[in-house]
Design a protein around this motif. Sequence first.
Motif, short mmCIF file in Angstrom:
data_model
loop_
_atom_site.label_atom_id
_atom_site.label_comp_id
_atom_site.label_asym_id
_atom_site.label_seq_id
_atom_site.Cartn_x
_atom_site.Cartn_y
_atom_site.Cartn_z
N ASN A 230 13.51 39.05 -48.44
CA ASN A 230 12.21 38.44 -48.17
C ASN A 230 12.24 36.98 -47.73
OD1 ASN A 230 10.00 39.96 -48.00
ND2 ASN A 230 9.03 39.20 -49.88
N LYS A 233 15.12 36.94 -43.04
CA LYS A 233 16.32 37.22 -42.22
C LYS A 233 15.97 38.07 -41.00
CE LYS A 233 18.48 39.17 -45.61
NZ LYS A 233 17.40 38.96 -46.60
N THR A 255 15.41 45.59 -45.34
CA THR A 255 16.54 45.73 -44.42
C THR A 255 17.69 46.32 -45.22
OG1 THR A 255 15.78 43.68 -43.49
CG2 THR A 255 17.84 44.51 -42.66
N LYS A 335 10.45 29.25 -43.41
CA LYS A 335 9.03 29.28 -43.76
C LYS A 335 8.47 27.88 -43.99
CE LYS A 335 9.53 33.82 -46.00
NZ LYS A 335 9.00 34.79 -46.96
N ALA A 358 10.84 30.88 -38.94
CA ALA A 358 11.22 31.98 -38.06
C ALA A 358 9.98 32.68 -37.53
CB ALA A 358 12.10 32.97 -38.82
P1 GDP Z 1 14.14 39.63 -45.03
O1 GDP Z 1 13.96 40.55 -46.17
O2 GDP Z 1 14.93 38.43 -45.40
O3 GDP Z 1 14.69 40.30 -43.80
O4 GDP Z 1 12.70 39.05 -44.67
P2 GDP Z 1 11.67 39.48 -43.52
O5 GDP Z 1 12.11 38.92 -42.21
O6 GDP Z 1 11.43 40.93 -43.62
O7 GDP Z 1 10.42 38.64 -43.95
C1 GDP Z 1 9.78 38.83 -45.18
C2 GDP Z 1 8.35 38.36 -45.09
O8 GDP Z 1 8.32 36.96 -44.85
C3 GDP Z 1 7.57 39.01 -43.94
O9 GDP Z 1 6.27 39.23 -44.36
C4 GDP Z 1 7.60 37.95 -42.88
O10 GDP Z 1 6.52 38.03 -41.99
C5 GDP Z 1 7.59 36.68 -43.68
N1 GDP Z 1 8.20 35.56 -42.99
C6 GDP Z 1 9.43 35.51 -42.44
N2 GDP Z 1 9.66 34.30 -41.91
C7 GDP Z 1 8.56 33.56 -42.11
C8 GDP Z 1 8.17 32.21 -41.80
O11 GDP Z 1 8.91 31.44 -41.19
N3 GDP Z 1 6.94 31.82 -42.20
C9 GDP Z 1 6.08 32.64 -42.87
N4 GDP Z 1 4.92 32.14 -43.21
N5 GDP Z 1 6.40 33.89 -43.18
C10 GDP Z 1 7.62 34.36 -42.81
#
Ligand code: GDP
Length: 454
Positions: A230, A233, A255, A335, A358
Amino acid sequence: MAKTIAAFATNVKGGALGIIRISGENAVAVGDSVFRCAAAGKCLANMKGYTAAYGHVFDKSGDIDDGVATVFRAPHSYTGEDAVEFSLHGGEQVMRQTLRAIFAAGAVQAQPGEFTKRAFLNGKMSLMQAEAVMDVIGASSSAALKAANAVKEGAAFQKIQDMKETLTYCAAQAAAYVDFPEEGLQEMDETGFLNKLNAVKTQLAALIAGYDNGAVIKSGIECVIVGKPNVGKSTLMNLLAGKERSIVTNIAGTTRDIVEETVEVGGILLRLSDTAGLREGGDLVESIGMERAKEKMKNAQLILAVFDAGEQPDDADISLLDTVPDTPKIIILNKTDLGCKVDASPFEKYGTVIKMSAATGEGAADLQQAISKTAGLWKLDPDAVGIANERQLVAAKAALCALEDAIDAYTAGQMLDAVGILLDESIASLLELTGERVSDAVVDQVFANFCVGK
Ligand code: GDP
């Protein structure tokens, strides 16, 4: 006499234009059997090399298409033979029917790489240059293309020719002293002789060391994105790849497996993989994914470690970065669009720290810059690439090994004829490297990897 060959030079599955190539002694006659110039009285047989004519390709059932025929006259063609190229509409039916007509007129299907093989056999290019043609076609980053082009233009070939010349001179000198020791030859310049051999040794060793550099340029840097579930990535991967590739959700642990993507950043190819969230526990599927992620980290050449800028990570999270202490890392505090509460200082000892989002793309340019800079650690220099594949590497290593033996033998005061034999061995390996002296089997193997029509 080599047969006249023909093949599609472009993808037969469609395109605005399609090119068919014919090469060999009868190429022009075969071309005339299937092509009617629009200008009255004109035919391919009375055209000079490097000239083109508009007209129609036809078979016994009638006209197939209209297009342009270009004539090349030996030795001024890619293959060094007479050649004709038809540029037609790229439809599959047009292409297949025309090629069938060309075969009916006496040409045979070209084997994979046969045009380039003929270019090599006719002395138009060295084997190294022929191999570089494939690398030019396969290049997937600007650095890879630059490196392949440098080899294709003969830079590496020339470097090796110079080494070979020096060794040949030294071998001849050794032979002269063996054959005519009392013929009034001047005292042998022992230091000069040894210096020349050592200079070639250094160049050859550098050429071999450059192979890894070349491999990175050609195939890219293995780069893995890690971090807790979350943190963003997948979103980062999508940002870098420029499209939706990983599944992005806000449920931790989406993922589950490794998603891979190849992207070009600052001229360098990154083989990116987005791994399952690195956290202990989770369900079974996720923990299998995590094992694979850790494996990936060990094999990575660059690590993008992602953290949520909204939460101060605990020591356990940060200790993740100790898993592979020697691998270059970029730490991403993601974020930042939601604010940045993290103290960056504990991260700084691990690598460059980038604050970004991102999701919005803010800070992405800083990340790209950091990637380019880190990639600079490999000192990737497309101009320094000489050795392009395993075949060449084996030959270069054999040349170096024989040369080192020759130097050792000479310094140990062994007979000059023994030194001469070792130098000849080294020269023979260099001839293999450039392809000037290789077996037919090796040549066949090199060209078997080519596509048909090249
Ligand atoms: P992963 O589990 O690390 O792959 O995370 P994800 O890419 O699936 O992102 C998890 C959540 O965080 C999703 O709801 C994304 O939209 C959100 N998210 C990812 N990057 C950002 C960011 O830079 N800003 C914000 N506000 N939300 C983000």
